[in-house]
Design an enzyme around this catalytic site. Sequence first.
Site, PDB file in Angstrom:
ATOM      1  N   ASP A   3      37.210  16.912  18.889  1.00  0.00           N
ATOM      2  CA  ASP A   3      37.353  15.639  19.404  1.00  0.00           C
ATOM      3  C   ASP A   3      36.183  14.942  19.486  1.00  0.00           C
ATOM      4  OD1 ASP A   3      38.440  13.961  21.404  1.00  0.00           O
ATOM      5  OD2 ASP A   3      38.309  15.279  23.142  1.00  0.00           O
ATOM      6  N   ASP A  30      46.268  23.717  25.354  1.00  0.00           N
ATOM      7  CA  ASP A  30      46.972  24.141  26.580  1.00  0.00           C
ATOM      8  C   ASP A  30      46.835  22.766  27.109  1.00  0.00           C
ATOM      9  OD1 ASP A  30      44.057  23.988  26.812  1.00  0.00           O
ATOM     10  OD2 ASP A  30      44.516  24.225  29.013  1.00  0.00           O
TER      11      ASP A  30
HETATM   12  P1  IMP Z   1      34.946  18.349  21.949  1.00  0.00           P
HETATM   13  O1  IMP Z   1      33.725  19.353  22.458  1.00  0.00           O
HETATM   14  O2  IMP Z   1      35.184  17.013  22.664  1.00  0.00           O
HETATM   15  O3  IMP Z   1      35.074  18.254  20.333  1.00  0.00           O
HETATM   16  O4  IMP Z   1      36.261  19.116  22.541  1.00  0.00           O
HETATM   17  C1  IMP Z   1      36.698  20.253  21.861  1.00  0.00           C
HETATM   18  C2  IMP Z   1      37.651  20.987  22.788  1.00  0.00           C
HETATM   19  O5  IMP Z   1      38.312  20.230  23.576  1.00  0.00           O
HETATM   20  C3  IMP Z   1      38.716  21.921  21.799  1.00  0.00           C
HETATM   21  O6  IMP Z   1      38.236  23.027  21.617  1.00  0.00           O
HETATM   22  C4  IMP Z   1      39.737  21.899  22.792  1.00  0.00           C
HETATM   23  O7  IMP Z   1      40.016  23.192  23.605  1.00  0.00           O
HETATM   24  C5  IMP Z   1      39.593  20.695  23.839  1.00  0.00           C
HETATM   25  N1  IMP Z   1      40.426  19.516  23.415  1.00  0.00           N
HETATM   26  C6  IMP Z   1      40.077  18.356  22.914  1.00  0.00           C
HETATM   27  N2  IMP Z   1      41.230  17.454  22.749  1.00  0.00           N
HETATM   28  C7  IMP Z   1      42.104  18.152  23.139  1.00  0.00           C
HETATM   29  C8  IMP Z   1      43.643  18.105  23.302  1.00  0.00           C
HETATM   30  O8  IMP Z   1      44.162  16.777  22.943  1.00  0.00           O
HETATM   31  N3  IMP Z   1      44.296  18.912  23.842  1.00  0.00           N
HETATM   32  C9  IMP Z   1      43.943  19.989  24.077  1.00  0.00           C
HETATM   33  N4  IMP Z   1      42.637  20.514  24.109  1.00  0.00           N
HETATM   34  C10 IMP Z   1      41.857  19.569  23.600  1.00  0.00           C
END
Ligand code: IMP
Length: 189
Positions: free
Chosen positions: A114, A170
């Site tokens: 993300d 989740d």
């Molecule tokens: P980042 O550090 O923002 O890249 O977030 C990564 C983590 O956020 C992922 O491993 C997921 O656990 C959680 N995450 C991000 N987007 C979503 C989503 O749309 N649904 C569920 N979990 C998400």
Amino acid sequence: MGMAKINPALSYEHCLDYVLITEEALQKRIAEMAAQIDRDYAGRQLILICILRGGVVFLTDLMRKLTLSHQIDFMSVSSYGVGARSSNGAPRIVLDLNTDIRGRDVLLVEDIVDSGITLDYVLRMLNTREPASLEVCVLLDKEDRRKVDITPRYVGFKIPNEYVYGFGLDVDEVYRNLPFIGVLKAEYQ
Ligand code: IMP
Ligand code: MG
């Protein structure tokens, strides 16, 4: 301000907007990714590292489609506050690996990238242990949300900027078991 709460005692359907990726499409794409990994890592000693808990469903399907022999290990990183639907704060290692990855070919298996903050943190941390190689395999990529420069070697699907769940992901810790990826209704996002 603030989102509506889901009722975790109810079926996933009450908060489902629409199915984004069907079970069939997921399984077909995971088979293609496994075939690519088989080719790329032929003759090498691969270790798959799954980031708990979201990556676990993807890992178990992916590994059963690999013909290459490989090891697995797990780590857990907390990045989101309880009930939050977006990154808020620095990631933290909650559970570390059992395996020494020095000199090993490592493939990180994640559910979704993300902002990229979680993966960036994990990659930096694992690189200090001097693996022979370190690459990323993600099922879902929300490119538009990227805050740090992360380019996974393997990407299952590029998806729009919506909160998704199922197949390991989740909503407030439930619905990880769904065999498809669904989009959460707007009022809960
Ligand atoms: P980042 O550090 O923002 O890249 O977030 C990564 C983590 O956020 C992922 O491993 C997921 O656990 C959680 N995450 C991000 N987007 C979503 C989503 O749309 N649904 C569920 N979990 C998400
Ligand atoms: Mg995750």
